[in-house]
Enzyme design. Structure first.
Site, PDB file in Angstrom:
ATOM      1  N   ARG A 233      23.817  11.887  42.368  1.00 40.07           N
ATOM      2  CA  ARG A 233      22.563  11.305  41.907  1.00 40.07           C
ATOM      3  C   ARG A 233      22.464  11.503  40.396  1.00 40.07           C
ATOM      4  O   ARG A 233      22.781  12.570  39.869  1.00 40.07           O
ATOM      5  CB  ARG A 233      21.357  11.953  42.601  1.00 40.07           C
ATOM      6  CG  ARG A 233      21.189  11.547  44.059  1.00 40.07           C
ATOM      7  CD  ARG A 233      20.815  10.079  44.200  1.00 40.07           C
ATOM      8  NE  ARG A 233      20.596   9.672  45.587  1.00 40.07           N
ATOM      9  CZ  ARG A 233      21.533   9.175  46.383  1.00 40.07           C
ATOM     10  NH1 ARG A 233      22.775   9.040  45.934  1.00 40.07           N
ATOM     11  NH2 ARG A 233      21.235   8.813  47.621  1.00 40.07           N
ATOM     12  N   GLU A 262      18.856   4.561  36.445  1.00 37.19           N
ATOM     13  CA  GLU A 262      19.583   3.386  36.936  1.00 37.19           C
ATOM     14  C   GLU A 262      18.702   2.369  37.654  1.00 37.19           C
ATOM     15  O   GLU A 262      19.058   1.196  37.763  1.00 37.19           O
ATOM     16  CB  GLU A 262      20.715   3.811  37.880  1.00 37.19           C
ATOM     17  CG  GLU A 262      20.256   4.390  39.196  1.00 37.19           C
ATOM     18  CD  GLU A 262      21.439   4.831  40.063  1.00 37.19           C
ATOM     19  OE1 GLU A 262      21.504   4.371  41.214  1.00 37.19           O
ATOM     20  OE2 GLU A 262      22.270   5.628  39.600  1.00 37.19           O
ATOM     21  N   HIS A 294      27.055   2.882  40.773  1.00 40.17           N
ATOM     22  CA  HIS A 294      26.667   3.461  42.065  1.00 40.17           C
ATOM     23  C   HIS A 294      27.429   2.802  43.216  1.00 40.17           C
ATOM     24  O   HIS A 294      26.843   2.343  44.192  1.00 40.17           O
ATOM     25  CB  HIS A 294      25.162   3.309  42.284  1.00 40.17           C
ATOM     26  CG  HIS A 294      24.584   4.363  43.181  1.00 40.17           C
ATOM     27  ND1 HIS A 294      23.370   4.961  42.953  1.00 40.17           N
ATOM     28  CD2 HIS A 294      25.052   4.930  44.328  1.00 40.17           C
ATOM     29  CE1 HIS A 294      23.109   5.834  43.904  1.00 40.17           C
ATOM     30  NE2 HIS A 294      24.123   5.841  44.752  1.00 40.17           N
TER      31      HIS A 294
END
Length: 334
Positions: A233, A262, A294
């Site tokens: 994360r 993000e 991601h």
């Protein structure tokens, strides 16, 4: 029942439609759930969301007012969900508690080796028929030290690969993983792990206790030629502090599949409009940094397992069953 799925990637859509076929209709949207898109869910009893959905208080209130009763998030992490508000609104919230840990662990190693061996720079050069080796010097991983912060399922998978490389293993977690100790891992204080590791990989969830676990002090403790990888994360790293260290010429390489700001960027095409995030813009200019969007979880195996779990979560909701995937309502205290 018709289910509304937000934030569906083009690769995911046929898999989701196939998984729900014969059970429920599903409407897939490529837009992400946020305060602007939440009204679209009006009339849908169950919705499915992606990891970058905004499920804060305002959005949850809009969903509940529109008749939504069940939210099935297609991810393991749930730091984007206000669980207290969801419970007050009597919303059922479920996540995917497990999917292939190898997808993320293998990608973390992909990032580590890409920055170590300068793969992006090398590939870019050869496209221009520049075959020099200047600036491409990497190093062997064998005999060096891997520091694994978080040794759950993904951290264990990462550790097994590190063991295969012949690395020394240091670990940090709130509880030791016997499988990791069997591989030769020594659990140490985080400060020692940071100071002694040649490669540090993050595999802990984003919680108040882990927010900016890699901040200015932690970065200062790391070796100047260390490699740092984050596929967990974005909020685990203080990106502003990281940019400061990179500007000072520190670190052999940094591989980031996640970024703390993000939301509203990752999974979207911003190539024609650019971004106004100065920190991210500076970060991607460093030649020893790789940023991906991601995608560590994004394999056929992991995505298939995520979708299958989502289908089960909806079925459990309709049948009144509970599972380990249910976040709200919370399990009663024992």
């Amino acid at each position: 029942m018709e289910i509304l799925a937000f934030g569906v990637q083009s690769d995911e859509k046929p898999l989701i439609e196939k998984a729900f076929a014969g059970q429920h209709d599903v409407r897939c949207l490529d837009v992400f759930l946020n305060k602007d898109t939440a009204p679209i869910a009006a009339g849908y009893e169950a919705i499915s969301t992606s990891v970058n959905a905004d499920l804060g208080a305002g959005v949850l209130q809009t969903l509940a007012a529109g008749g939504t009763q069940m939210i099935a998030q297609r991810s393991t992490g749930f730091n984007n969900i206000d669980l207290d508000v969801a419970e007050r609104l009597a919303l059922r919230v479920a996540r995917v508690s497990y999917y292939s840990p190898y997808s993320v662990a293998e990608f973390a190693w992909t990032l580590a080796m890409a920055v170590n061996r300068r793969i992006i720079r090398a590939a870019s050069r050869t496209r221009d028929f520049d075959f020099r080796l200047d600036g491409l010097l990497g190093r062997d991983m064998r005999g060096r030290t891997a520091g694994v912060i978080g040794t759950g399922k993904i951290g264990e998978a990462f550790t097994r690969i590190a063991h295969g490389f012949g690395m020394e293993l240091l670990g940090w977690d709130i509880a030791e993983n016997p499988a990791c100790t069997a591989l030769g891992m020594t659990y140490v204080e985080k400060e020692r792990l940071l100071a002694e590791s040649d490669l540090i990989s993050l595999h802990v969830p984003l919680l108040p206790a882990t927010h900016h676990i890699i901040g200015a002090d932690a970065l200062a403790r790391m070796k100047d030629d260390a490699i740092l990888v984050n596929s967990s994360r974005g909020g685990l790293i203080d990106t502003t502090a990281l940019v400061t260290e990179l500007r000072a010429g520190r670190f052999l390489g940094v591989g980031l599949d996640v970024y703390e700001a993000e939301a509203g960027l990752f999974f979207l095409d911003k190539s024609l409009e650019g971004v106004d995030d100065d920190t991210l813009a500076r970060l991607v200019t460093f030649p020893n940094v790789i940023v991906t969007s991601h995608q560590a979880y994004y394999t056929e195996d992991a995505v298939g397992q995520i979708i299958d779990a989502t289908v089960r979560n909806v079925a459990d909701y309709l049948a009144g069953r509970r599972s380990d995937n249910v976040l709200v309502p919370a399990l009663p205290a024992r």
